[in-house]
Motif scaffolding. Structure first.
Motif, mmCIF file in Angstrom:
data_model
loop_
_atom_site.group_PDB
_atom_site.id
_atom_site.type_symbol
_atom_site.label_atom_id
_atom_site.label_comp_id
_atom_site.label_asym_id
_atom_site.label_seq_id
_atom_site.Cartn_x
_atom_site.Cartn_y
_atom_site.Cartn_z
ATOM 1 N N UNK A 154 0.827 -1.203 0.000
ATOM 2 C CA UNK A 154 0.000 0.000 0.000
ATOM 3 C C UNK A 154 0.862 1.255 0.000
ATOM 4 N N UNK A 155 1.954 1.222 0.748
ATOM 5 C CA UNK A 155 2.855 2.381 0.786
ATOM 6 C C UNK A 155 3.537 2.594 -0.562
ATOM 7 N N UNK A 156 3.901 1.499 -1.222
ATOM 8 C CA UNK A 156 4.524 1.606 -2.541
ATOM 9 C C UNK A 156 3.541 2.133 -3.581
ATOM 10 N N UNK A 157 2.264 1.886 -3.377
ATOM 11 C CA UNK A 157 1.248 2.381 -4.309
ATOM 12 C C UNK A 157 1.311 3.897 -4.449
ATOM 13 N N UNK A 158 1.654 4.596 -3.394
ATOM 14 C CA UNK A 158 1.764 6.058 -3.452
ATOM 15 C C UNK A 158 2.832 6.464 -4.456
ATOM 16 N N UNK A 159 3.968 5.825 -4.375
ATOM 17 C CA UNK A 159 5.066 6.149 -5.287
ATOM 18 C C UNK A 159 4.676 5.813 -6.729
ATOM 19 N N UNK A 160 4.075 4.659 -6.915
ATOM 20 C CA UNK A 160 3.662 4.272 -8.265
ATOM 21 C C UNK A 160 2.609 5.213 -8.831
#
Length: 176
Positions: A18-24
């Motif tokens: 979920x945290x990586x989704x922000x970057x993507x």
């Protein structure tokens, strides 16, 4: 709204995704900004359009970042806390209490093949399921069943012990 992290929360792997989704999502927005700039570079009013695109895509990026941060904070509070008197379930917004003596039955729903353990817990307050991204579901399931056993009817398909490497998909192959 000050909700603390539950005893049995969602897995760190899922939360990290979920945290990586922000970057993507920010990378996708940046790519759209580049595409729009390339598409409009030959327009006679490109200078105005370029400034407009900067503000529009910056606003979108800020909004997406805020929404993703709220989504991660909510996911961090989803889970179960076991107390002496009740099972507390937090869905990210509010906490529901399921007293142990309110448990009526625990059943297996074989149609829920997307769940690692498709167990349905029926209480006087209603039916609930264990979140499919829960960390260590086998441990929390056995704790819930152990504490609800004196009050609830337990489906005979539910094993006495669930091993950590066991899950419903592997068990489905044994049943067929």
């Amino acid at each position: 709204m000050n909700i603390k992290r539950p005893e049995y929360g969602l897995s760190e792997k899922y939360l990290a995704r979920l945290r990586k989704d922000t970057i993507l999502n920010l990378l996708i927005i940046f790519m759209f900004w580049l595409v729009f700039n390339v598409l409009f570079k030959d327009h006679p009013k490109y200078g105005i359009i370029k400034v407009l695109f900067v503000f529009v895509f910056l606003a979108i990026a800020v909004a997406v970042t805020i929404m993703n941060a709220k989504r991660v904070r909510k996911a961090e509070t989803i889970g179960f806390t076991l107390t002496k008197d009740a099972l507390l379930y937090c869905d990210g917004k509010k906490t529901a209490a399921y007293p142990w003596h309110h448990f009526e039955k625990v059943t297996v729903n074989e149609n829920r093949i997307s769940m690692p353990f498709p167990y349905e817990f029926h209480t006087k307050e209603g039916m609930f399921l264990v979140h499919r991204q829960l960390d260590r579901p086998e441990k929390v399931l056995m704790e819930i069943i152990k504490r609800a056993r004196p009050y609830a009817q337990i489906d005979e398909k539910i094993p006495e012990v669930i091993k950590e490497d066991d899950n419903w998909v592997k068990g489905l192959g044994r049943m067929l």
